[in-house]
Design an enzyme around this catalytic site. Sequence first.
Site, short mmCIF file in Angstrom:
data_model
loop_
_atom_site.label_atom_id
_atom_site.label_comp_id
_atom_site.label_asym_id
_atom_site.label_seq_id
_atom_site.Cartn_x
_atom_site.Cartn_y
_atom_site.Cartn_z
CE1 TYR A 292 -3.97 2.34 0.74
CE2 TYR A 292 -2.24 3.36 2.26
CZ TYR A 292 -3.50 3.37 1.57
OH TYR A 292 -4.45 4.47 1.67
CB ALA B 89 5.12 0.33 -2.94
N1 LIG Z 1 -9.20 6.21 4.99
C1 LIG Z 1 -8.10 6.33 5.18
O1 LIG Z 1 -7.45 6.44 6.32
C2 LIG Z 1 -7.28 6.77 4.04
C3 LIG Z 1 -7.69 6.88 2.78
N2 LIG Z 1 -6.77 7.33 2.03
C4 LIG Z 1 -7.10 7.02 0.64
O2 LIG Z 1 -8.38 7.84 0.10
C5 LIG Z 1 -9.21 7.10 -1.06
C6 LIG Z 1 -10.64 6.64 -0.56
O3 LIG Z 1 -10.34 5.75 0.68
P1 LIG Z 1 -11.71 5.49 1.56
O4 LIG Z 1 -12.64 6.35 1.34
O5 LIG Z 1 -11.15 5.83 2.98
O6 LIG Z 1 -11.76 3.97 1.38
P2 LIG Z 1 -13.52 3.27 1.28
O7 LIG Z 1 -12.88 1.77 1.49
O8 LIG Z 1 -14.32 3.78 2.22
O9 LIG Z 1 -13.59 3.49 -0.30
C7 LIG Z 1 -12.82 3.11 -1.37
C8 LIG Z 1 -14.01 3.12 -2.59
O10 LIG Z 1 -13.09 2.69 -3.61
C9 LIG Z 1 -13.99 1.66 -4.25
N3 LIG Z 1 -13.07 0.61 -5.21
C10 LIG Z 1 -12.22 -0.27 -4.51
N4 LIG Z 1 -11.42 -0.69 -5.63
C11 LIG Z 1 -11.85 -0.14 -6.82
C12 LIG Z 1 -11.51 -0.45 -8.17
N5 LIG Z 1 -10.93 -1.44 -8.51
N6 LIG Z 1 -12.40 0.31 -8.85
C13 LIG Z 1 -13.08 1.25 -8.55
N7 LIG Z 1 -13.35 1.49 -7.40
C14 LIG Z 1 -12.93 0.83 -6.30
C15 LIG Z 1 -14.54 0.87 -3.25
O11 LIG Z 1 -15.64 0.01 -3.79
C16 LIG Z 1 -15.02 1.91 -2.39
O12 LIG Z 1 -16.25 2.48 -2.74
C17 LIG Z 1 -8.13 6.00 -1.20
O13 LIG Z 1 -7.32 5.90 -2.27
C18 LIG Z 1 -7.48 5.50 0.06
O14 LIG Z 1 -6.08 5.02 -0.20
C19 LIG Z 1 -5.71 7.94 2.13
C20 LIG Z 1 -5.12 8.08 3.42
C21 LIG Z 1 -6.08 7.51 4.54
C1 LIG Z 2 -6.91 -0.70 11.06
C2 LIG Z 2 -5.96 -1.18 9.94
C3 LIG Z 2 -5.48 -0.12 9.36
C4 LIG Z 2 -4.64 -0.69 8.16
C5 LIG Z 2 -4.40 0.36 7.37
C6 LIG Z 2 -5.43 0.69 6.63
C7 LIG Z 2 -5.60 1.70 5.74
C8 LIG Z 2 -4.63 2.87 5.99
C9 LIG Z 2 -4.80 3.73 5.09
C10 LIG Z 2 -4.07 4.79 5.00
O1 LIG Z 2 -3.86 5.61 3.85
C11 LIG Z 2 -3.51 5.52 6.48
C12 LIG Z 2 -2.87 6.51 6.03
C13 LIG Z 2 -1.74 6.64 6.80
C14 LIG Z 2 -0.53 5.70 7.46
C15 LIG Z 2 -0.07 6.39 8.58
C16 LIG Z 2 1.09 6.80 9.08
C17 LIG Z 2 2.30 6.49 8.34
C18 LIG Z 2 3.69 6.97 9.13
C19 LIG Z 2 3.94 5.94 9.97
C20 LIG Z 2 5.00 6.25 11.00
O2 LIG Z 2 5.02 7.36 11.19
O3 LIG Z 2 5.18 5.37 11.79
#
Ligand SMILES: NC(=O)C1=CN([C@@H]2O[C@H](COP(=O)(O)OP(=O)(O)OC[C@H]3O[C@@H](n4cnc5c(N)ncnc54)[C@H](O)[C@@H]3O)[C@@H](O)[C@H]2O)C=CC1
Ligand SMILES: CCCCC/C=C\C=C\C(=O)C/C=C\C/C=C\CCCC(=O)O
Length: 251
Positions: A149, A151
């Site tokens: 993730y 990467a």
């Molecule tokens: N929730 C968090 O802590 C964080 C999220 N992000 C990023 O924000 C973005 C949104 O994530 P969230 O809303 O938190 O996750 P979420 O899991 O609530 O929503 C992700 C959405 O993407 C859709 N999805 C998954 N695979 C797909 C595919 N192959 N094609 C089209 N849609 C697809 C899912 O069905 C879902 O509706 C992601 O890129 C995630 O990596 C970034 C930092 C923190």
């Molecule tokens: C509860 C299980 C969580 C597993 C991870 C799931 C999703 C994470 C999505 C993110 O994008 C999280 C965002 C940032 C990661 C946080 C910190 C990185 C810095 C690490 C450090 O300082 O040690």
Amino acid sequence: MFSGRVAVVTGSAQGLGKVFSGVLLERGSKVCISDVNQSELEKTYKEFKSKYAENVISQQCDVTDSEQLKEVFRKTKDTYGQLDLVVNNAGIVNEKNWQQCIDVNLNGTIRGTMLGMEYMRKDKGGKGGLILNMSSLAGIFPVNYTPAYAASKHGVIGYTRSWSMHPDVVNNGVRLVCLCPAFVDTDMIKMDDDSKFVGTDLAQQVIEKFGIMSTDHIIPVFVNAIEDEENNGSVISITLKGANKIPLPMP
Ligand SMILES: NC(=O)C1=CN([C@@H]2O[C@H](COP(=O)(O)OP(=O)(O)OC[C@H]3O[C@@H](n4cnc5c(N)ncnc54)[C@H](O)[C@@H]3O)[C@@H](O)[C@H]2O)C=CC1
Ligand SMILES: CCCCC/C=C\C=C\C(=O)C/C=C\C/C=C\CCCC(=O)O
């Protein structure tokens, strides 16, 4: 700034993508919502349609499938006649199926960025616009319990910054920005599946260190990235302490 503008948001059936789409619709933009999850997409579409009528359309799409993603862009342009904003938001966490993690998060963003440039570049008949790519704090720091993730999200930053410095893109009115939130309260951070990470304790410790933000915490940064037309190439971290532009590392 928002009224009459046209956006594509991937992964918008739930979580941040749904929140971003709602923010755009509320401010008068027209949005094509899309997601791989057909049933959740249908629910969200009905919810938005009842409030925003013709300003929302929906198209089922897996971002790992180039043809499906092309259809999202085609349908948006055919319906609304233009495109101004692409939010490459679809993402997953999966360390067991790390190939899928890279394909959705990084390759999906690359596919969406290339289509965004094709539709929005002035030399290709567009009017310019913004490509907003969702990275993560995991794109800035190493994360030992989600290496694939991390990467994928490091890749999103490198890819976005690289295009933002390309004269053909800059001179044709397209800008690119990356948002890098820490943990946000969505389904993604639920401890519901072992394949998500390698080391539950490690994940738990980092969550305790950073805390969990509500999706509302991300909205002003999202809105500002759209409104600030001078902003190109920014990589913006978002934690409970606030938002910061990450300086470009120099060798
Ligand atoms: N929730 C968090 O802590 C964080 C999220 N992000 C990023 O924000 C973005 C949104 O994530 P969230 O809303 O938190 O996750 P979420 O899991 O609530 O929503 C992700 C959405 O993407 C859709 N999805 C998954 N695979 C797909 C595919 N192959 N094609 C089209 N849609 C697809 C899912 O069905 C879902 O509706 C992601 O890129 C995630 O990596 C970034 C930092 C923190
Ligand atoms: C509860 C299980 C969580 C597993 C991870 C799931 C999703 C994470 C999505 C993110 O994008 C999280 C965002 C940032 C990661 C946080 C910190 C990185 C810095 C690490 C450090 O300082 O040690």
